[in-house]
Design a protein around this motif. Sequence first.
Motif, short mmCIF file in Angstrom:
data_model
loop_
_atom_site.label_atom_id
_atom_site.label_comp_id
_atom_site.label_asym_id
_atom_site.label_seq_id
_atom_site.Cartn_x
_atom_site.Cartn_y
_atom_site.Cartn_z
N GLY A 1 1.05 -1.08 0.35
CA GLY A 1 0.55 0.16 -0.11
C GLY A 1 0.56 0.89 -0.01
O GLY A 1 2.22 1.51 -0.11
N THR A 2 0.60 1.36 0.77
CA THR A 2 1.30 3.50 0.87
C THR A 2 2.28 3.14 2.14
O THR A 2 3.73 4.05 1.21
CB THR A 2 0.67 4.53 1.70
N GLY A 3 3.08 2.06 1.92
CA GLY A 3 4.56 1.39 2.61
C GLY A 3 4.86 2.18 3.63
O GLY A 3 6.30 2.35 3.01
N TYR A 4 3.80 3.43 4.35
CA TYR A 4 4.58 4.23 5.79
C TYR A 4 5.79 2.88 5.93
O TYR A 4 7.12 3.20 6.72
CB TYR A 4 3.60 4.44 6.73
N GLU A 5 5.83 1.57 6.62
CA GLU A 5 6.87 0.80 7.10
C GLU A 5 8.00 0.62 6.41
O GLU A 5 8.76 0.26 7.17
CB GLU A 5 5.52 -0.64 7.31
N VAL A 6 8.19 0.85 5.43
CA VAL A 6 9.26 1.23 5.28
C VAL A 6 10.02 1.66 5.12
O VAL A 6 12.07 1.26 5.25
CB VAL A 6 9.37 1.63 2.93
N ARG A 7 9.94 2.80 5.50
CA ARG A 7 10.74 3.92 6.74
C ARG A 7 11.23 3.50 7.69
O ARG A 7 12.49 3.27 7.67
CB ARG A 7 10.20 5.34 6.36
N ALA A 8 10.43 2.45 8.40
CA ALA A 8 10.95 2.55 10.03
C ALA A 8 11.40 1.21 9.91
O ALA A 8 12.58 1.28 10.48
CB ALA A 8 9.32 1.54 9.97
N ILE B 1 1.27 1.91 -5.92
CA ILE B 1 2.05 2.56 -5.82
C ILE B 1 3.17 3.62 -5.68
O ILE B 1 3.48 4.28 -5.05
CB ILE B 1 3.37 1.58 -7.30
N GLU B 2 1.72 4.79 -6.78
CA GLU B 2 2.12 6.08 -6.85
C GLU B 2 1.95 6.92 -5.41
O GLU B 2 2.78 7.45 -5.09
CB GLU B 2 1.02 7.02 -7.73
N ALA B 3 1.49 5.89 -4.57
CA ALA B 3 1.13 6.85 -3.10
C ALA B 3 2.07 6.52 -2.26
O ALA B 3 2.61 7.22 -1.69
CB ALA B 3 0.03 5.73 -2.12
#
Length: 196
Positions: A50-57, A75-77
């Motif tokens: 999805g929006t992938g916030y956890e990638v940064r974490a 992917i755009e999000a």
Amino acid sequence: MAQDSSRPDFWDTRYRGGVTPWDAAGVPPRLKSWLQRHEAKLRVLIPGCGTGYEVRAFAAQGHDVLAIEFSDAAIEAARRELGALSERVAKADFFAFEATPFDAIYERAFLAALPRRLWPQWAARVAELLRPGGELVGFFYFDDNERGPPFGISRERLLELLAGTFDLVEDEAIPLKESLPVFQGKERWQVWRRRL
Ligand SMILES: C[S@@+](CC[C@H](N)C(=O)[O-])C[C@H]1O[C@@H](n2cnc3c(N)ncnc32)[C@H](O)[C@@H]1O
């Protein structure tokens, strides 16, 4: 709106229309505490990010993280959210992409996004994509609702899907204040370790 959640256009329509009640708009607190307790550097897969916030974490803790998505709109999000870290997001179908096994797979609202007929394939694929000793970690949605997504699962069904290959090593209810309305009271943090 598209009605088959096994297809990317189902999710494209919802991300483009801003109808994303599962989107946490940030990193769930229970994942943050797990990350603080785990110092070993892992190869991590986030399927259906999805929006992938956890990638940064995960990246901030030094983990080698790959997030995959089959919806262009998601992917755009994720690219808007992650900026330079977008390179960690790839367009791929969880059931079909090629990869060497990971140390960990992060689950949030992915199993519950899949029609129930795909759950046996999901379980086989998770086992295939994790090395022995690797862990499936994250949030699982327990409910007996008929219509979805989210498609709730029962404890018995999840055990049936995973017990042949995995041991359940963590299992906690998520406090109500840490859940979005769509998951409230029905979400658990679990860690399943792939047997050696
Ligand atoms: C309910 S959303 C959850 C997104 C994210 N995990 C979160 O917690 O916000 C489910 C996501 O899984 C993606 N998805 C579903 N089936 C997929 C598949 N076979 N391969 C890759 N992504 C998939 C969808 O495009 C959608 O973005």
